[in-house]
Design a protein around this motif. Structure first.
Motif, short mmCIF file in Angstrom:
data_model
loop_
_atom_site.label_atom_id
_atom_site.label_comp_id
_atom_site.label_asym_id
_atom_site.label_seq_id
_atom_site.Cartn_x
_atom_site.Cartn_y
_atom_site.Cartn_z
N GLU A 69 71.04 -9.44 15.65
CA GLU A 69 72.25 -8.62 15.76
C GLU A 69 72.95 -8.88 17.09
O GLU A 69 72.31 -8.91 18.15
CB GLU A 69 71.87 -7.13 15.67
N GLY A 70 74.26 -9.10 17.04
CA GLY A 70 75.04 -9.34 18.25
C GLY A 70 75.04 -10.77 18.75
O GLY A 70 75.71 -11.09 19.72
N THR B 242 80.66 -14.36 10.47
CA THR B 242 80.62 -12.90 10.49
C THR B 242 81.66 -12.30 9.53
O THR B 242 81.56 -11.14 9.17
CB THR B 242 80.86 -12.37 11.91
N GLU C 66 76.79 -16.46 11.93
CA GLU C 66 75.66 -15.54 12.04
C GLU C 66 74.41 -16.05 11.31
O GLU C 66 73.32 -15.54 11.54
CB GLU C 66 76.04 -14.17 11.50
N GLU D 52 68.87 -16.52 10.10
CA GLU D 52 69.80 -15.49 10.53
C GLU D 52 69.59 -15.16 12.00
O GLU D 52 68.46 -14.95 12.44
CB GLU D 52 69.62 -14.24 9.67
#
Length: 95
Positions: A27-28, A62, A48, A24
């Motif tokens: 974030e972003g 996403t 993602e 994974e």
């Protein structure tokens, strides 16, 4: 693509292996996979998380979509987001 190239891309993106075995992205951060087979190309965008096993590459977007690609057909990875400093600021008015 080889497993070594995929690993290098995930290391560059600072991906972490989750409890479900998916790598994974932070974030972003997102990536785009570029695949081609018999002269037809396919960009797989806004990914993602990925998982690789048995010559297959699973990619989760996403939007919750899951793509299954032959690892041998993937020829490039582009990393998006995760910029630092001024590049990380969102567009808009200042002040």
């Amino acid at each position: 693509m080889t497993d070594d190239v995929l690993k290098a891309a995930l290391d560059t993106a600072e991906a972490k292996i989750g409890t479900d075995g998916w790598a994974e992205l932070p974030e972003g951060r997102m990536l785009t996979l570029y695949a081609a087979h018999d002269g037809v190309s396919l960009p797989v965008t806004k990914i993602e998380a990925v998982s690789s096993a048995g010559g297959l590459l699973k990619a989760r977007s996403t939007k919750g979509e899951t793509f299954v690609l032959a690892l041998k057909d993937v020829f490039a990875v582009a990393l998006d987001g995760g910029g630092k400093g001024a590049q990380a600021k969102k567009a808009g008015f200042l002040g």
